[in-house]
Design an enzyme around this catalytic site. Structure first.
Site, PDB file in Angstrom:
ATOM      1  N   TYR A   1       0.848  -1.269  -0.009  1.00  0.00           N
ATOM      2  CA  TYR A   1      -0.103   0.022   0.151  1.00  0.00           C
ATOM      3  C   TYR A   1       0.817   1.441  -0.195  1.00  0.00           C
ATOM      4  O   TYR A   1       0.477   2.286   0.509  1.00  0.00           O
ATOM      5  CB  TYR A   1      -1.039  -0.132   1.245  1.00  0.00           C
ATOM      6  CG  TYR A   1      -2.214  -0.872   0.962  1.00  0.00           C
ATOM      7  CD1 TYR A   1      -3.131  -0.593   0.065  1.00  0.00           C
ATOM      8  CD2 TYR A   1      -2.434  -2.238   1.735  1.00  0.00           C
ATOM      9  CE1 TYR A   1      -4.268  -1.432  -0.404  1.00  0.00           C
ATOM     10  CE2 TYR A   1      -3.429  -2.647   1.539  1.00  0.00           C
ATOM     11  CZ  TYR A   1      -4.250  -2.475   0.730  1.00  0.00           C
ATOM     12  OH  TYR A   1      -5.516  -3.189   0.331  1.00  0.00           O
TER      13      TYR A   1
ATOM     14  N   PHE B   1      -5.609   7.807   6.165  1.00  0.00           N
ATOM     15  CA  PHE B   1      -5.799   6.458   6.449  1.00  0.00           C
ATOM     16  C   PHE B   1      -4.845   5.547   6.442  1.00  0.00           C
ATOM     17  O   PHE B   1      -5.273   4.159   6.900  1.00  0.00           O
ATOM     18  CB  PHE B   1      -7.302   5.958   6.009  1.00  0.00           C
ATOM     19  CG  PHE B   1      -7.003   6.000   4.317  1.00  0.00           C
ATOM     20  CD1 PHE B   1      -6.456   4.655   3.743  1.00  0.00           C
ATOM     21  CD2 PHE B   1      -7.345   6.842   3.412  1.00  0.00           C
ATOM     22  CE1 PHE B   1      -6.220   4.753   2.600  1.00  0.00           C
ATOM     23  CE2 PHE B   1      -7.267   6.777   1.919  1.00  0.00           C
ATOM     24  CZ  PHE B   1      -6.674   5.832   1.512  1.00  0.00           C
TER      25      PHE B   1
ATOM     26  N   ARG C   1     -13.873  -4.786 -10.515  1.00  0.00           N
ATOM     27  CA  ARG C   1     -14.226  -3.506  -9.710  1.00  0.00           C
ATOM     28  C   ARG C   1     -15.685  -3.237  -9.750  1.00  0.00           C
ATOM     29  O   ARG C   1     -16.522  -2.839  -8.819  1.00  0.00           O
ATOM     30  CB  ARG C   1     -13.333  -2.504 -10.033  1.00  0.00           C
ATOM     31  CG  ARG C   1     -12.030  -2.457  -9.828  1.00  0.00           C
ATOM     32  CD  ARG C   1     -11.210  -1.651 -10.264  1.00  0.00           C
ATOM     33  NE  ARG C   1     -11.281  -0.158  -9.438  1.00  0.00           N
ATOM     34  CZ  ARG C   1     -10.770   0.254  -8.395  1.00  0.00           C
ATOM     35  NH1 ARG C   1     -10.189  -0.663  -7.626  1.00  0.00           N
ATOM     36  NH2 ARG C   1     -11.227   1.370  -8.046  1.00  0.00           N
TER      37      ARG C   1
ATOM     38  N   THR D   1     -15.467   1.608  -3.321  1.00  0.00           N
ATOM     39  CA  THR D   1     -14.454   1.376  -1.955  1.00  0.00           C
ATOM     40  C   THR D   1     -15.352   1.670  -0.783  1.00  0.00           C
ATOM     41  O   THR D   1     -15.235   1.039   0.218  1.00  0.00           O
ATOM     42  CB  THR D   1     -13.493   2.176  -2.078  1.00  0.00           C
ATOM     43  OG1 THR D   1     -12.699   2.200  -3.049  1.00  0.00           O
ATOM     44  CG2 THR D   1     -12.514   2.261  -0.659  1.00  0.00           C
TER      45      THR D   1
ATOM     46  N   ARG E   1     -19.431  -5.293  -1.777  1.00  0.00           N
ATOM     47  CA  ARG E   1     -19.132  -4.181  -0.757  1.00  0.00           C
ATOM     48  C   ARG E   1     -20.372  -3.829  -0.100  1.00  0.00           C
ATOM     49  O   ARG E   1     -20.708  -3.647   1.099  1.00  0.00           O
ATOM     50  CB  ARG E   1     -18.241  -3.089  -1.093  1.00  0.00           C
ATOM     51  CG  ARG E   1     -16.787  -3.596  -1.315  1.00  0.00           C
ATOM     52  CD  ARG E   1     -16.101  -2.509  -1.946  1.00  0.00           C
ATOM     53  NE  ARG E   1     -14.507  -2.895  -1.837  1.00  0.00           N
ATOM     54  CZ  ARG E   1     -13.604  -2.128  -2.554  1.00  0.00           C
ATOM     55  NH1 ARG E   1     -13.969  -1.430  -3.782  1.00  0.00           N
ATOM     56  NH2 ARG E   1     -12.326  -2.453  -2.423  1.00  0.00           N
TER      57      ARG E   1
ATOM     58  N   GLU F   1       0.635  -5.964  -8.565  1.00  0.00           N
ATOM     59  CA  GLU F   1       0.150  -6.610  -7.548  1.00  0.00           C
ATOM     60  C   GLU F   1       0.276  -8.067  -7.732  1.00  0.00           C
ATOM     61  O   GLU F   1       0.307  -8.789  -6.616  1.00  0.00           O
ATOM     62  CB  GLU F   1      -1.467  -6.180  -7.332  1.00  0.00           C
ATOM     63  CG  GLU F   1      -1.331  -4.799  -6.861  1.00  0.00           C
ATOM     64  CD  GLU F   1      -2.598  -4.147  -6.686  1.00  0.00           C
ATOM     65  OE1 GLU F   1      -3.825  -4.964  -6.960  1.00  0.00           O
ATOM     66  OE2 GLU F   1      -2.943  -3.016  -6.456  1.00  0.00           O
TER      67      GLU F   1
HETATM   68  P1  CMP Z   1      -8.446  -1.229  -1.227  1.00  0.00           P
HETATM   69  O1  CMP Z   1      -9.246  -1.115  -2.747  1.00  0.00           O
HETATM   70  O2  CMP Z   1      -7.567  -2.159  -0.927  1.00  0.00           O
HETATM   71  O3  CMP Z   1      -7.389   0.074  -1.713  1.00  0.00           O
HETATM   72  C1  CMP Z   1      -6.867   0.774  -0.753  1.00  0.00           C
HETATM   73  C2  CMP Z   1      -7.473   0.545   0.847  1.00  0.00           C
HETATM   74  O4  CMP Z   1      -7.700   1.595   1.508  1.00  0.00           O
HETATM   75  C3  CMP Z   1      -9.235   0.623   0.413  1.00  0.00           C
HETATM   76  O5  CMP Z   1      -9.286  -0.838  -0.211  1.00  0.00           O
HETATM   77  C4  CMP Z   1      -9.744   0.620   1.930  1.00  0.00           C
HETATM   78  O6  CMP Z   1      -9.583  -0.232   2.625  1.00  0.00           O
HETATM   79  C5  CMP Z   1      -8.655   1.666   2.356  1.00  0.00           C
HETATM   80  N1  CMP Z   1      -9.265   3.164   2.272  1.00  0.00           N
HETATM   81  C6  CMP Z   1      -9.499   3.931   0.693  1.00  0.00           C
HETATM   82  N2  CMP Z   1     -10.087   5.027   1.299  1.00  0.00           N
HETATM   83  C7  CMP Z   1     -10.196   5.016   2.743  1.00  0.00           C
HETATM   84  C8  CMP Z   1     -10.784   6.150   3.418  1.00  0.00           C
HETATM   85  N3  CMP Z   1     -10.998   7.159   3.127  1.00  0.00           N
HETATM   86  N4  CMP Z   1     -10.667   5.656   4.961  1.00  0.00           N
HETATM   87  C9  CMP Z   1     -10.180   4.514   5.273  1.00  0.00           C
HETATM   88  N5  CMP Z   1      -9.635   3.639   4.323  1.00  0.00           N
HETATM   89  C10 CMP Z   1      -9.731   3.871   3.208  1.00  0.00           C
END
Ligand code: CMP
Length: 136
Positions: free
Chosen positions: A52, A60, A88, A94, A105, A129
């Site tokens: 990450y 975050f 996606r 997300t 989700r 990845e």
């Molecule tokens: P992911 O698709 O794994 O990619 C990045 C990750 O960061 C996302 O899923 C979430 O788990 C986390 N994430 C992204 N935006 C936020 C946010 N605004 N607050 C908290 N966690 C976040």
């Protein structure tokens, strides 16, 4: 191998804790994705930080690393035509509050961080990845 037909998915620690691994795998297969490779892994802090690293400066980031190292994850390589975009769409936004009805989700995620599943967002990231988890 056309890379755009491959994406990297991760079933996250909340997916494991909620006993949803089987359910989500079933849905992935029913949606027409082929699981080419999959493993169970408990990410070390350094591994999560590396995976990450693009989010390093986000507010975050620390909580994200804590969450992703809090239990087992299941990275997998998925194959389907136009896999990145299709996956996606399948998992939804997300933030589960913004995710479309019927998406993973929307159905199962608690919040924007604990959102059950990851899917690569671009071809470059999918490649990186897949390499990260499977050296392939
Ligand atoms: P992911 O698709 O794994 O990619 C990045 C990750 O960061 C996302 O899923 C979430 O788990 C986390 N994430 C992204 N935006 C936020 C946010 N605004 N607050 C908290 N966690 C976040």
């Amino acid at each position: 191998m056309n890379k755009s037909n491959y994406t990297l998915a991760i079933l996250k620690p909340d997916c494991y804790r909620k006993n949803l691994v089987g359910t989500i795998i079933d849905k992935i297969l029913n949606a027409g994705f082929i699981i080419k490779k999959m493993k169970m892994i408990h990410l070390a802090k350094e591994e999560a930080e590396k995976f990450y690293e693009v989010h390093k400066r986000k507010d975050f980031y620390i909580e994200l690393i804590k969450f992703m190292t809090s239990g087992p994850s299941f990275p997998m390589i998925l194959e389907k035509e136009n896999a990145i975009e299709t996956f996606r769409e399948f998992i939804g936004s997300t933030d589960p509050n913004k995710a479309a009805e019927g998406t993973i989700r929307k159905l199962y995620a608690d919040n924007v961080r604990q959102n059950i599943v990851h899917g690569s967002d671009t071809e470059i990231n999918a490649k990186r990845e897949i390499q990260f988890f499977f050296n392939s």
